[in-house]
Design a protein around this motif. Structure first.
Motif, PDB file in Angstrom:
ATOM      1  N   VAL A 131       0.837  -1.194   0.000  1.00  0.00           N
ATOM      2  CA  VAL A 131       0.000   0.000   0.000  1.00  0.00           C
ATOM      3  C   VAL A 131       0.874   1.247   0.000  1.00  0.00           C
ATOM      4  O   VAL A 131       2.085   1.161   0.197  1.00  0.00           O
ATOM      5  N   THR A 132       0.260   2.390  -0.213  1.00  0.00           N
ATOM      6  CA  THR A 132       1.003   3.644  -0.278  1.00  0.00           C
ATOM      7  C   THR A 132       0.833   4.498   0.975  1.00  0.00           C
ATOM      8  O   THR A 132       1.366   5.601   1.043  1.00  0.00           O
ATOM      9  N   SER A 133       0.061   4.003   1.946  1.00  0.00           N
ATOM     10  CA  SER A 133      -0.141   4.743   3.186  1.00  0.00           C
ATOM     11  C   SER A 133      -0.410   3.755   4.308  1.00  0.00           C
ATOM     12  O   SER A 133      -1.191   2.810   4.136  1.00  0.00           O
ATOM     13  N   ALA A 134       0.206   3.982   5.471  1.00  0.00           N
ATOM     14  CA  ALA A 134       0.070   3.050   6.588  1.00  0.00           C
ATOM     15  C   ALA A 134      -1.355   2.974   7.104  1.00  0.00           C
ATOM     16  O   ALA A 134      -1.775   1.934   7.633  1.00  0.00           O
ATOM     17  N   ASP A 135      -2.135   4.047   6.973  1.00  0.00           N
ATOM     18  CA  ASP A 135      -3.505   4.024   7.498  1.00  0.00           C
ATOM     19  C   ASP A 135      -4.469   3.256   6.598  1.00  0.00           C
ATOM     20  O   ASP A 135      -5.660   3.167   6.890  1.00  0.00           O
ATOM     21  N   LEU A 136      -3.965   2.684   5.520  1.00  0.00           N
ATOM     22  CA  LEU A 136      -4.766   1.793   4.680  1.00  0.00           C
ATOM     23  C   LEU A 136      -4.646   0.337   5.117  1.00  0.00           C
ATOM     24  O   LEU A 136      -5.229  -0.549   4.491  1.00  0.00           O
ATOM     25  N   VAL A 137      -3.904   0.099   6.179  1.00  0.00           N
ATOM     26  CA  VAL A 137      -3.701  -1.262   6.687  1.00  0.00           C
ATOM     27  C   VAL A 137      -4.528  -1.426   7.965  1.00  0.00           C
ATOM     28  O   VAL A 137      -4.114  -1.040   9.056  1.00  0.00           O
ATOM     29  N   LEU A 138      -5.729  -1.978   7.830  1.00  0.00           N
ATOM     30  CA  LEU A 138      -6.606  -2.204   8.976  1.00  0.00           C
ATOM     31  C   LEU A 138      -6.115  -3.407   9.781  1.00  0.00           C
ATOM     32  O   LEU A 138      -5.408  -4.265   9.252  1.00  0.00           O
ATOM     33  N   PRO A 139      -6.484  -3.481  11.062  1.00  0.00           N
ATOM     34  CA  PRO A 139      -6.100  -4.645  11.871  1.00  0.00           C
ATOM     35  C   PRO A 139      -6.566  -5.934  11.205  1.00  0.00           C
ATOM     36  O   PRO A 139      -7.626  -5.970  10.567  1.00  0.00           O
ATOM     37  N   PRO A 140      -5.794  -7.018  11.315  1.00  0.00           N
ATOM     38  CA  PRO A 140      -6.160  -8.280  10.661  1.00  0.00           C
ATOM     39  C   PRO A 140      -7.418  -8.882  11.258  1.00  0.00           C
ATOM     40  O   PRO A 140      -7.772  -8.616  12.410  1.00  0.00           O
ATOM     41  N   THR A 141      -8.101  -9.676  10.455  1.00  0.00           N
ATOM     42  CA  THR A 141      -9.320 -10.342  10.908  1.00  0.00           C
ATOM     43  C   THR A 141      -9.022 -11.597  11.715  1.00  0.00           C
ATOM     44  O   THR A 141      -9.851 -12.046  12.499  1.00  0.00           O
ATOM     45  N   ASP A 142      -7.834 -12.171  11.503  1.00  0.00           N
ATOM     46  CA  ASP A 142      -7.446 -13.384  12.224  1.00  0.00           C
ATOM     47  C   ASP A 142      -5.928 -13.489  12.198  1.00  0.00           C
ATOM     48  O   ASP A 142      -5.236 -12.625  11.659  1.00  0.00           O
ATOM     49  N   HIS A 143      -5.404 -14.572  12.782  1.00  0.00           N
ATOM     50  CA  HIS A 143      -3.952 -14.741  12.869  1.00  0.00           C
ATOM     51  C   HIS A 143      -3.322 -15.089  11.525  1.00  0.00           C
ATOM     52  O   HIS A 143      -2.103 -14.978  11.367  1.00  0.00           O
ATOM     53  N   GLN A 144      -4.136 -15.515  10.557  1.00  0.00           N
ATOM     54  CA  GLN A 144      -3.591 -15.873   9.248  1.00  0.00           C
ATOM     55  C   GLN A 144      -3.463 -14.679   8.311  1.00  0.00           C
ATOM     56  O   GLN A 144      -2.709 -14.721   7.345  1.00  0.00           O
ATOM     57  N   LEU A 147     -11.406   4.856   3.148  1.00  0.00           N
ATOM     58  CA  LEU A 147     -11.792   3.728   3.995  1.00  0.00           C
ATOM     59  C   LEU A 147     -12.199   2.530   3.136  1.00  0.00           C
ATOM     60  O   LEU A 147     -11.934   1.381   3.502  1.00  0.00           O
ATOM     61  N   GLY A 148     -12.826   2.784   2.005  1.00  0.00           N
ATOM     62  CA  GLY A 148     -13.155   1.706   1.092  1.00  0.00           C
ATOM     63  C   GLY A 148     -11.907   1.017   0.564  1.00  0.00           C
ATOM     64  O   GLY A 148     -11.870  -0.218   0.422  1.00  0.00           O
ATOM     65  N   VAL A 149     -10.862   1.790   0.274  1.00  0.00           N
ATOM     66  CA  VAL A 149      -9.585   1.211  -0.152  1.00  0.00           C
ATOM     67  C   VAL A 149      -9.020   0.324   0.951  1.00  0.00           C
ATOM     68  O   VAL A 149      -8.563  -0.793   0.704  1.00  0.00           O
ATOM     69  N   ALA A 150      -9.051   0.823   2.196  1.00  0.00           N
ATOM     70  CA  ALA A 150      -8.509   0.064   3.323  1.00  0.00           C
ATOM     71  C   ALA A 150      -9.240  -1.254   3.509  1.00  0.00           C
ATOM     72  O   ALA A 150      -8.626  -2.296   3.795  1.00  0.00           O
ATOM     73  N   VAL A 151     -10.557  -1.236   3.354  1.00  0.00           N
ATOM     74  CA  VAL A 151     -11.360  -2.456   3.473  1.00  0.00           C
ATOM     75  C   VAL A 151     -10.985  -3.446   2.371  1.00  0.00           C
ATOM     76  O   VAL A 151     -10.798  -4.639   2.623  1.00  0.00           O
ATOM     77  N   LEU A 152     -10.858  -2.949   1.139  1.00  0.00           N
ATOM     78  CA  LEU A 152     -10.492  -3.824   0.025  1.00  0.00           C
ATOM     79  C   LEU A 152      -9.079  -4.373   0.199  1.00  0.00           C
ATOM     80  O   LEU A 152      -8.812  -5.545  -0.105  1.00  0.00           O
ATOM     81  N   VAL A 153      -8.169  -3.549   0.697  1.00  0.00           N
ATOM     82  CA  VAL A 153      -6.804  -4.008   0.951  1.00  0.00           C
ATOM     83  C   VAL A 153      -6.805  -5.170   1.937  1.00  0.00           C
ATOM     84  O   VAL A 153      -6.087  -6.164   1.754  1.00  0.00           O
ATOM     85  N   ARG A 154      -7.616  -5.073   2.982  1.00  0.00           N
ATOM     86  CA  ARG A 154      -7.655  -6.169   3.955  1.00  0.00           C
ATOM     87  C   ARG A 154      -8.216  -7.442   3.328  1.00  0.00           C
ATOM     88  O   ARG A 154      -7.745  -8.542   3.608  1.00  0.00           O
ATOM     89  N   GLN A 155      -9.219  -7.313   2.471  1.00  0.00           N
ATOM     90  CA  GLN A 155      -9.742  -8.484   1.778  1.00  0.00           C
ATOM     91  C   GLN A 155      -8.669  -9.107   0.888  1.00  0.00           C
ATOM     92  O   GLN A 155      -8.554 -10.340   0.806  1.00  0.00           O
ATOM     93  N   MET A 156      -7.874  -8.285   0.238  1.00  0.00           N
ATOM     94  CA  MET A 156      -6.785  -8.797  -0.601  1.00  0.00           C
ATOM     95  C   MET A 156      -5.722  -9.480   0.248  1.00  0.00           C
ATOM     96  O   MET A 156      -5.132 -10.484  -0.171  1.00  0.00           O
TER      97      MET A 156
END
Length: 292
Positions: free
Chosen positions: A7-20, A90-99
């Motif tokens: 990613v190009t910004s640290a705030d686009l990295v949301l907390p992980p959904t699980d340990h994987q 925020l939509g980008v951050a959500v999509l990044v976490r899905q990726m």
């Protein structure tokens, strides 16, 4: 090792959904990092992961986007995907976490990269705004502009998947027809409309609050806002969604893909029948519908 997500910004990295769920690498701007350091970091990522998928908002500065393309050009690597996302922060951050979730699944790097366009259709990204006077990323009528000057006016705005704007109290935003969770990031606007009225109307399963991305106020044209994004949270649903799309091989770079365009070289599929098939697969709700 899983395909690297960057990613190009640290705030686009949301907390992980699980340990994987792995984190994402940060590709810094030219102001923060010289070119030789950027080249060295990308080389390490390629050596460790094989492929790198960089996701970045369409709103980033032009110099930062040029840096991404310069790094790929200098390294002469066909293993770097640069994916520009036309979503709010925020939509980008959500999509990044899905990726990030998909990167550890049994998909090739090409399938993961091309899945970004598919998953973006299932992100309902918007905001509650105190003013639309400076909003230029969603169509705003003259009437709405005039009403934004009335004290106390608030507006619900949906930027994706279909733009929509309503004045609070005079209509409803069109929500997803499938089960979602809601990500919320608060700016300088005090309201419970998003977590109350909107969450109930959209029948979201859970509400998660995050820190507002740094670029959100600029994107929405005001700091008096609350940003939100409804998304598919379950990795099993994401996996099924991606698996349901027919896989093809890019005629230009030879990598595997889904949909109608390669995520690594951006070459479109030439065959009409595969384009029709991909278009059907990219229709929201075609294969992700599941009970509320």
């Amino acid at each position: 090792m899983p395909t690297a997500i960057a990613v190009t910004s640290a705030d686009l990295v949301l907390p992980p959904t699980d340990h994987q769920t792995p984190t994402a690498a940060l590709l810094q701007s030219p102001d923060s990092q010289p070119l030789d350091a950027a080249l060295a970091e990308m080389t390490v990522l390629l050596e460790q992961h094989g492929y790198v998928i960089a996701l970045y908002p369409a709103s980033i500065p032009a110099a930062h986007e040029r840096r991404l393309h310069t790094v790929r050009a200098v390294l002469e690597s066909d293993r770097i995907a640069l994916l520009k996302l036309d979503l709010p922060p925020l939509g980008v951050a959500v999509l990044v976490r899905q990726m990030r979730q998909l990167s550890v699944c049994d998909f090739s790097a090409g399938v993961v990269a091309s899945a970004a366009r598919l998953l973006a259709h299932y992100v309902y990204a918007g905001a509650l705004l105190g003013s639309v006077a400076r909003l230029d990323r969603v169509p705003v009528t003259l009437k709405a502009h005039a009403k934004s000057w009335v004290p106390g006016s608030q507006f619900g705005v949906l930027a994706s998947p279909q733009p929509q704007l309503i004045r609070i109290g005079s209509g409803d935003l069109a929500g997803p027809a499938f089960a979602t969770q809601l990500a919320v990031a608060r700016g300088q606007l005090q309201s419970e409309w998003v977590t109350g009225t909107l969450a109930r109307a959209w029948q979201v399963q859970n509400v998660q609050e995050f820190q507002l991305p740094a670029d959100s106020a600029r994107w929405w044209g005001t700091a008096r806002m609350i940003e939100f994004a409804a998304f598919l949270p379950d990795i099993s649903v994401l996996h099924q969604l991606v698996s349901s799309v027919r896989r093809e091989v890019c005629s230009w770079c030879g990598i595997q893909l889904i949909g109608d365009r390669c995520g690594f070289c951006s070459a479109p599929l030439p065959a009409v029948d595969t384009q029709v098939h991909a278009a059907r697969a990219l229709t929201p709700g075609a294969s992700a519908r599941h009970g509320r």
